[in-house]
Write a protein that holds these residues in place. Structure first.
Motif, PDB file in Angstrom:
ATOM      1  N   VAL A   1       0.829  -1.099   0.130  1.00  0.00           N
ATOM      2  CA  VAL A   1      -0.085   0.106   0.004  1.00  0.00           C
ATOM      3  C   VAL A   1       0.912   1.221  -0.083  1.00  0.00           C
ATOM      4  N   PHE A   2       0.780   2.119  -1.242  1.00  0.00           N
ATOM      5  CA  PHE A   2       1.671   3.283  -1.346  1.00  0.00           C
ATOM      6  C   PHE A   2       0.904   4.322  -1.152  1.00  0.00           C
ATOM      7  N   MET A   3       1.275   5.309   0.053  1.00  0.00           N
ATOM      8  CA  MET A   3       0.624   6.506   0.303  1.00  0.00           C
ATOM      9  C   MET A   3       0.927   7.637  -0.718  1.00  0.00           C
ATOM     10  N   ALA A   4      -0.012   8.661  -0.685  1.00  0.00           N
ATOM     11  CA  ALA A   4       0.186   9.698  -1.659  1.00  0.00           C
ATOM     12  C   ALA A   4       1.266  10.487  -1.090  1.00  0.00           C
ATOM     13  N   GLN A   5       1.953  11.093  -2.055  1.00  0.00           N
ATOM     14  CA  GLN A   5       3.281  11.963  -1.756  1.00  0.00           C
ATOM     15  C   GLN A   5       2.931  13.010  -0.589  1.00  0.00           C
ATOM     16  N   ASP A   6       1.777  13.547  -0.707  1.00  0.00           N
ATOM     17  CA  ASP A   6       1.344  14.713   0.194  1.00  0.00           C
ATOM     18  C   ASP A   6       0.736  14.410   1.360  1.00  0.00           C
ATOM     19  N   ALA A   7       0.578  12.976   1.541  1.00  0.00           N
ATOM     20  CA  ALA A   7      -0.206  12.473   2.919  1.00  0.00           C
ATOM     21  C   ALA A   7       0.829  13.074   4.138  1.00  0.00           C
ATOM     22  N   SER A   8      -0.084  13.657   4.905  1.00  0.00           N
ATOM     23  CA  SER A   8       0.621  13.948   6.094  1.00  0.00           C
ATOM     24  C   SER A   8       0.896  12.943   7.365  1.00  0.00           C
TER      25      SER A   8
ATOM     26  N   PRO B   1      -8.737   7.019   1.720  1.00  0.00           N
ATOM     27  CA  PRO B   1      -8.133   8.474   1.382  1.00  0.00           C
ATOM     28  C   PRO B   1      -6.586   8.354   1.562  1.00  0.00           C
ATOM     29  N   LYS B   2      -5.886   9.170   0.512  1.00  0.00           N
ATOM     30  CA  LYS B   2      -4.473   9.415   0.585  1.00  0.00           C
ATOM     31  C   LYS B   2      -3.702   8.042  -0.002  1.00  0.00           C
ATOM     32  N   VAL B   3      -4.714   6.968  -0.503  1.00  0.00           N
ATOM     33  CA  VAL B   3      -3.692   5.974  -0.659  1.00  0.00           C
ATOM     34  C   VAL B   3      -3.664   6.035  -2.362  1.00  0.00           C
ATOM     35  N   ALA B   4      -2.545   6.123  -2.750  1.00  0.00           N
ATOM     36  CA  ALA B   4      -2.197   6.378  -4.116  1.00  0.00           C
ATOM     37  C   ALA B   4      -2.106   5.205  -5.018  1.00  0.00           C
ATOM     38  N   HIS B   5      -1.535   4.013  -4.230  1.00  0.00           N
ATOM     39  CA  HIS B   5      -1.457   2.868  -5.150  1.00  0.00           C
ATOM     40  C   HIS B   5      -1.201   1.550  -4.182  1.00  0.00           C
ATOM     41  N   VAL B   6      -2.251   0.506  -4.706  1.00  0.00           N
ATOM     42  CA  VAL B   6      -2.253  -0.680  -3.976  1.00  0.00           C
ATOM     43  C   VAL B   6      -1.619  -1.813  -4.837  1.00  0.00           C
ATOM     44  N   GLN B   7      -0.580  -2.521  -4.750  1.00  0.00           N
ATOM     45  CA  GLN B   7      -0.037  -3.395  -5.509  1.00  0.00           C
ATOM     46  C   GLN B   7      -0.113  -4.760  -5.307  1.00  0.00           C
ATOM     47  N   LEU B   8      -0.569  -5.485  -5.979  1.00  0.00           N
ATOM     48  CA  LEU B   8      -0.922  -7.053  -5.585  1.00  0.00           C
ATOM     49  C   LEU B   8      -0.546  -7.867  -6.927  1.00  0.00           C
ATOM     50  N   ASP B   9       0.220  -8.972  -6.755  1.00  0.00           N
ATOM     51  CA  ASP B   9       0.255  -9.801  -8.081  1.00  0.00           C
ATOM     52  C   ASP B   9      -0.583 -10.976  -8.046  1.00  0.00           C
TER      53      ASP B   9
ATOM     54  N   LEU C   1      10.356   8.710  -2.790  1.00  0.00           N
ATOM     55  CA  LEU C   1       9.612   7.377  -2.500  1.00  0.00           C
ATOM     56  C   LEU C   1       8.435   7.830  -1.384  1.00  0.00           C
ATOM     57  N   PRO C   2       7.199   7.256  -1.467  1.00  0.00           N
ATOM     58  CA  PRO C   2       6.281   7.511  -0.572  1.00  0.00           C
ATOM     59  C   PRO C   2       6.344   6.647   0.721  1.00  0.00           C
ATOM     60  N   ASP C   3       5.617   6.777   1.898  1.00  0.00           N
ATOM     61  CA  ASP C   3       5.392   6.180   3.105  1.00  0.00           C
ATOM     62  C   ASP C   3       4.785   4.646   2.357  1.00  0.00           C
ATOM     63  N   ALA C   4       4.864   3.586   2.902  1.00  0.00           N
ATOM     64  CA  ALA C   4       4.177   2.313   2.455  1.00  0.00           C
ATOM     65  C   ALA C   4       3.934   1.452   3.448  1.00  0.00           C
ATOM     66  N   PHE C   5       2.923   0.607   3.486  1.00  0.00           N
ATOM     67  CA  PHE C   5       2.564  -0.410   4.336  1.00  0.00           C
ATOM     68  C   PHE C   5       2.468  -1.530   3.343  1.00  0.00           C
ATOM     69  N   ILE C   6       3.262  -2.651   4.431  1.00  0.00           N
ATOM     70  CA  ILE C   6       3.062  -4.121   3.793  1.00  0.00           C
ATOM     71  C   ILE C   6       1.825  -5.101   4.472  1.00  0.00           C
ATOM     72  N   VAL C   7       1.183  -5.342   3.624  1.00  0.00           N
ATOM     73  CA  VAL C   7      -0.070  -6.076   4.439  1.00  0.00           C
ATOM     74  C   VAL C   7       0.105  -7.551   3.993  1.00  0.00           C
ATOM     75  N   GLU C   8       0.080  -8.462   4.925  1.00  0.00           N
ATOM     76  CA  GLU C   8      -0.018  -9.862   4.862  1.00  0.00           C
ATOM     77  C   GLU C   8      -1.208 -10.286   5.467  1.00  0.00           C
ATOM     78  N   PRO C   9      -2.240 -10.589   4.719  1.00  0.00           N
ATOM     79  CA  PRO C   9      -3.588 -11.376   5.147  1.00  0.00           C
ATOM     80  C   PRO C   9      -3.315 -12.934   5.089  1.00  0.00           C
ATOM     81  N   THR C  10      -4.037 -13.341   6.227  1.00  0.00           N
ATOM     82  CA  THR C  10      -3.931 -14.841   6.440  1.00  0.00           C
ATOM     83  C   THR C  10      -4.803 -15.590   5.254  1.00  0.00           C
ATOM     84  N   ASP C  11      -5.873 -15.018   4.913  1.00  0.00           N
ATOM     85  CA  ASP C  11      -6.741 -15.627   3.802  1.00  0.00           C
ATOM     86  C   ASP C  11      -5.900 -15.148   2.504  1.00  0.00           C
ATOM     87  N   ILE C  12      -5.430 -16.039   2.054  1.00  0.00           N
ATOM     88  CA  ILE C  12      -4.625 -15.513   0.602  1.00  0.00           C
ATOM     89  C   ILE C  12      -5.271 -16.077  -0.643  1.00  0.00           C
TER      90      ILE C  12
END
Length: 299
Positions: free
Chosen positions: A65-72, A148-156, A121-132
């Protein structure tokens, strides 16, 4: 009650004596049953290890989960709290400064990063769900993307869907294989019991003449089939353990070459008990079919 227990104990002892009476043929039958049960049991363990390996594979089940550059800072903290409130989800925060340091640590990118006027680079979160499962991952990704303020969510998702399809195909093939070998196990027990009934034909005739019931005559053969199947299940478990022991070192070495640390999972005590019980059940079915058909010849 005591008479019932005495009858079953006598039938069990008689079945054990029959197994021990012809050790060579007994061993051949046990190994035939054990080998028939080994292949589906080993396939189940291999699929379970592949599933575990897929779960631990880097990035395969992670959502970035990549945050927007202007996220406070307050907005980043709000997203952190919302992620932590999601059920069955582990979250790790990667500050933009930490991400930049990781890029600088790479020799081929150090000069490029040093020439940048500011941190891109933006702030980011690595999310690991148990149900994959693919459906659950897609749902979670779409939900987070609307925050809000989530710029991009990447998932393969393509990788996850391919891996899930492979596992489902493996389960189907394993189920068909297990069904075929279960029929084979019943056939082995059926033939073994049929030969025993034929060999004991005179004894069975005499027992019937003096008033023995069919249940009394059948009982030792049922125990024989169940014991034969259970022992075959134990042999199958031993063969699975032996195969995994041979594969453990090569698999660990291969994982180390890819920078991982993976150990093959061996069958648990419960799984060994299930395999043994399944063998006993299939042996009992084979014995029941064989005795029922064979005793018709005495009517």
């Amino acid at each position: 009650m005591n008479a019932w227990l005495t009858q079953h104990r006598a039938a069990f002892v008689q079945a054990v004596r029959r197994l021990a009476g012809n050790p060579f043929n007994t061993l051949l039958s046990l190994f035939a049953i054990g080998i028939a049960m080994t292949l589906p049991a080993f396939g189940y363990i291999v699929l379970d290890n592949l599933r575990s390996l897929g779960h631990s594979a880097s990035g395969g089940q992670q959502i970035s989960v990549f945050m927007a550059q202007d996220a406070s800072t307050a907005q980043v903290d709000e997203i952190r709290q919302r992620l932590q409130q999601l059920p069955g989800v582990n979250t790790r925060f990667v500050p933009r400064a930490e991400a930049l340091e990781r890029l600088q640590a790479k020799q081929d990118l150090a000069d490029i990063v040093a020439s940048l006027p500011r941190n891109p680079l933006p702030d980011a979160f690595i999310v690991e769900p148990t149900d994959i499962s693919p459906a659950a991952l897609d749902t979670l990704r779409n939900e987070i993307a609307d925050w809000p303020k989530v710029a991009h969510v990447q998932l393969d998702t393509a990788w996850v869907k391919r891996f899930d399809a492979f596992l489902r195909l493996g389960k189907l093939a394993l189920t068909l294989l297990a069904a075929l070998f279960a029929i084979g196990l019943i056939a082995v027990t059926f033939n073994t019991i049929r030969l025993q009934v034929m060999a004991k034909a005179a004894e069975i005739e005499v027992a019937r003449m003096i008033g023995a019931t069919d249940a009394f005559i059948r009982r030792p053969f049922y125990y024989f089939g169940a014991l034969q199947g259970a022992l075959g299940g134990l042999i199958a478990a031993a063969l699975v353990f032996a195969a995994l022991a041979q594969l453990a070192a090569p698999v660990s070495e291969l994982a180390a070459l890819y920078g991982g640390d993976y150990r093959l999972r061996a069958p648990t005590g419960i799984e060994v008990a299930i395999l043994t019980g399944l063998g006993a059940f299939l042996g009992w079915i084979g014995a029941q079919l064989s005795v029922s058909l064979s005793l018709r010849n005495f009517d």
